[in-house]
Design a protein around this motif. Structure first.
Motif, PDB file in Angstrom:
ATOM      1  N   GLN A 108       0.812  -1.212   0.000  1.00  0.00           N
ATOM      2  CA  GLN A 108       0.000   0.000   0.000  1.00  0.00           C
ATOM      3  C   GLN A 108       0.847   1.265   0.000  1.00  0.00           C
ATOM      4  O   GLN A 108       0.343   2.347  -0.285  1.00  0.00           O
ATOM      5  N   THR A 109       2.117   1.131   0.339  1.00  0.00           N
ATOM      6  CA  THR A 109       3.027   2.282   0.364  1.00  0.00           C
ATOM      7  C   THR A 109       4.289   1.926  -0.411  1.00  0.00           C
ATOM      8  O   THR A 109       4.583   0.750  -0.668  1.00  0.00           O
ATOM      9  N   TYR A 110       5.048   2.949  -0.730  1.00  0.00           N
ATOM     10  CA  TYR A 110       6.313   2.769  -1.433  1.00  0.00           C
ATOM     11  C   TYR A 110       7.271   1.910  -0.609  1.00  0.00           C
ATOM     12  O   TYR A 110       7.945   1.016  -1.134  1.00  0.00           O
ATOM     13  N   GLU A 111       7.317   2.165   0.689  1.00  0.00           N
ATOM     14  CA  GLU A 111       8.210   1.416   1.574  1.00  0.00           C
ATOM     15  C   GLU A 111       7.808  -0.058   1.634  1.00  0.00           C
ATOM     16  O   GLU A 111       8.662  -0.955   1.642  1.00  0.00           O
ATOM     17  N   GLU A 112       6.501  -0.317   1.694  1.00  0.00           N
ATOM     18  CA  GLU A 112       6.029  -1.698   1.696  1.00  0.00           C
ATOM     19  C   GLU A 112       6.398  -2.401   0.388  1.00  0.00           C
ATOM     20  O   GLU A 112       6.724  -3.593   0.382  1.00  0.00           O
ATOM     21  N   PHE A 113       6.347  -1.658  -0.701  1.00  0.00           N
ATOM     22  CA  PHE A 113       6.697  -2.228  -2.000  1.00  0.00           C
ATOM     23  C   PHE A 113       8.180  -2.625  -2.015  1.00  0.00           C
ATOM     24  O   PHE A 113       8.561  -3.700  -2.499  1.00  0.00           O
ATOM     25  N   ALA A 114       9.048  -1.745  -1.486  1.00  0.00           N
ATOM     26  CA  ALA A 114      10.473  -2.055  -1.417  1.00  0.00           C
ATOM     27  C   ALA A 114      10.724  -3.299  -0.568  1.00  0.00           C
ATOM     28  O   ALA A 114      11.531  -4.178  -0.940  1.00  0.00           O
ATOM     29  N   ASP A 115      10.031  -3.410   0.569  1.00  0.00           N
ATOM     30  CA  ASP A 115      10.178  -4.584   1.433  1.00  0.00           C
ATOM     31  C   ASP A 115       9.716  -5.852   0.719  1.00  0.00           C
ATOM     32  O   ASP A 115      10.339  -6.925   0.835  1.00  0.00           O
ATOM     33  N   LEU A 116       8.596  -5.751   0.005  1.00  0.00           N
ATOM     34  CA  LEU A 116       8.080  -6.891  -0.742  1.00  0.00           C
ATOM     35  C   LEU A 116       9.093  -7.377  -1.774  1.00  0.00           C
ATOM     36  O   LEU A 116       9.339  -8.585  -1.898  1.00  0.00           O
ATOM     37  N   CYS A 117       9.700  -6.454  -2.505  1.00  0.00           N
ATOM     38  CA  CYS A 117      10.671  -6.832  -3.527  1.00  0.00           C
ATOM     39  C   CYS A 117      11.873  -7.558  -2.918  1.00  0.00           C
ATOM     40  O   CYS A 117      12.403  -8.504  -3.513  1.00  0.00           O
ATOM     41  N   ALA A 118      12.275  -7.125  -1.741  1.00  0.00           N
ATOM     42  CA  ALA A 118      13.382  -7.801  -1.061  1.00  0.00           C
ATOM     43  C   ALA A 118      13.009  -9.241  -0.721  1.00  0.00           C
ATOM     44  O   ALA A 118      13.820 -10.164  -0.872  1.00  0.00           O
ATOM     45  N   LYS A 119      11.773  -9.459  -0.277  1.00  0.00           N
ATOM     46  CA  LYS A 119      11.314 -10.807   0.048  1.00  0.00           C
ATOM     47  C   LYS A 119      11.238 -11.682  -1.204  1.00  0.00           C
ATOM     48  O   LYS A 119      11.581 -12.874  -1.177  1.00  0.00           O
ATOM     49  N   ILE A 120      10.785 -11.104  -2.295  1.00  0.00           N
ATOM     50  CA  ILE A 120      10.671 -11.852  -3.546  1.00  0.00           C
ATOM     51  C   ILE A 120      12.044 -12.299  -4.025  1.00  0.00           C
ATOM     52  O   ILE A 120      12.244 -13.458  -4.417  1.00  0.00           O
TER      53      ILE A 120
END
Length: 413
Positions: A166-178
């Motif tokens: 939902q946020t830019y920061e959450e997106f960055a965290d998600l990409c790291a997990k992927i």
């Protein structure tokens, strides 16, 4: 889904379009004594034959005596003016409202559609579709709209407990997990789409409008909002939003990486959903790209004042001024805006031109894919509209798509 979708569309295409749409010639046994045959040029990727196949059958059923001969081709841009003047020119043609239509109008090659697209019809149209008017008149009838979106592998996301950011920061965290799970993140064959989505967050609405203004005295590709979009792209690249070698992907290799589940997200035109869902066995969802971080965000950005969805209604249908059948051609335009045709656009994952087209009657064979990946985007557009996919209507100089792609590659190398 969804081999079923593919089978249904292929069967419908072969039955409805016959030899012409499948790459062969037209039926030479047809004579004018049998009725009126209209030759209509379409872009095979932008006006997909599965929609035009339905259109042909439905229109001819409603208008006996008029046969539609759709001919798929790709030379509907700069060379179209010459083709329309030739004896072999079509009765009608699709083209682009922003970049090609003005030139055709200036050359008096198109019929006015003002008696078909009147004030009452315009009042029911999506605002973005009205950008195709030339000096207050309609010469190109908007066919459909599309958005630039991020589709993701919802099946893998759900299995790993990953949620849509939902946020830019959450997106960055998600990409790291992927990446930690040995998948690639975002792939794309449309790198020039991405800056347009980012600029809707880093530029003011007025700055975006300047990108399509008639004032050609100075380049609008300057200023803090413009540069912040590129800075935001660099930040995304450094934080792993994109797959390795992102600038090396093509539309074909990006789609393959997503369909084969090597990459879990693809940034692509929304209309690609019908192909992606037909070629995959996993569920597809959509991520609406979040607001920009404060360091890059403009006050009164288009994200706040218009919509988080960036898209366009630039594909239009025109009538050749030299056609022998102007009234029959106008019937085709009228049918484009019938309730049936506007609903069928949704069944083909294309955005209707008219507002208020309900999602209550989506065809059963595509409903699952529509609800999972399309409905949220369509509902947002209905609520807030779209921020402009500005490249299409940019008037300062040509080749903006190449400029955007080149700068993307310079940053993401």
């Amino acid at each position: 889904m969804k081999k079923k979708i593919a089978s249904i569309l292929v069967c419908a295409l072969c039955v409805l379009l016959g030899v012409t749409a499948c790459g062969g010639g037209s039926d030479n046994s047809f004579t004018k004594d049998d009725g009126v045959e209209l030759t209509i040029w379409i872009q095979s990727s932008n006006q997909p034959e599965y929609f035009m196949g339905w259109f042909k059958n439905a229109f001819e059923t409603q208008n006996p005596g008029i046969t539609l001969n759709f001919v798929a081709g790709n030379s509907l841009g700069a060379s179209l003016a010459t083709s329309l003047k030739s004896p072999d020119g079509p009765d009608m043609t699709a083209t682009w409202g922003g970049s090609v239509l003005p030139t055709l109008v200036d050359s008096n090659l198109l019929l006015s559609l003002d008696d078909v697209i009147d004030e009452e019809l315009e009042s029911r149209m999506v605002n973005q579709a009205l950008l195709n008017k030339i000096d207050g008149s309609s010469y190109g009838a908007p066919i459909f709209g599309f958005a630039s979106v991020i589709y993701y592998n919802k099946t893998v996301f759900d299995a790993n407990g990953w949620e849509e950011p939902q946020t830019y920061e959450e997106f960055a965290d998600l990409c790291a997990k992927i990446k930690a799970a040995d998948y690639e993140t975002i792939v794309t064959g449309y790198s020039y789409h991405i800056p347009q989505t980012l600029h809707a967050r880093t530029m003011t609405e007025a700055e975006l409008e300047h990108l399509i203004a008639d004032d050609l005295t100075s380049s609008p590709l300057t200023g803090e909002g413009w540069e912040n979009g590129w800075s935001m792209l660099a930040d995304m690249y450094s934080k792993g939003f994109f797959a390795e070698n992102i600038s090396g992907y093509t539309t074909t290799t990006a789609r393959s990486a997503f369909e084969n589940q090597n990459a879990l997200m693809i940034w692509t035109p929304s209309i690609d959903l019908i192909t992606l869902s037909a070629n995959t066995t996993f569920e597809i969802g959509t991520i609406v790209f979040p607001d920009a971080p404060a360091a890059y965000k403009a006050e009164n950005s288009a994200y706040d004042t218009v919509s988080p969805i960036t898209g366009v209604y630039t594909d239009v249908m025109c009538i050749n001024a030299n056609t022998e059948y102007p009234e029959e051609c106008k019937k085709v335009i009228e049918f484009m805006y019938s309730d049936a045709a506007q609903q069928e656009l949704l069944n083909c994952f294309m955005f209707p031109v008219l507002t208020g087209v309900s999602t209550d009657h989506i065809a059963d064979e595509v409903k699952s894919a529509f609800d999972s990946a399309m409905k949220e985007v369509y509902d947002l557009i209905g609520e807030k509209g779209m921020s402009l996919y500005y490249m299409t209507y940019y008037k300062y100089e040509s080749g903006l798509d190449s400029q955007l792609e080149q700068r993307f590659k310079e940053i993401c190398k």
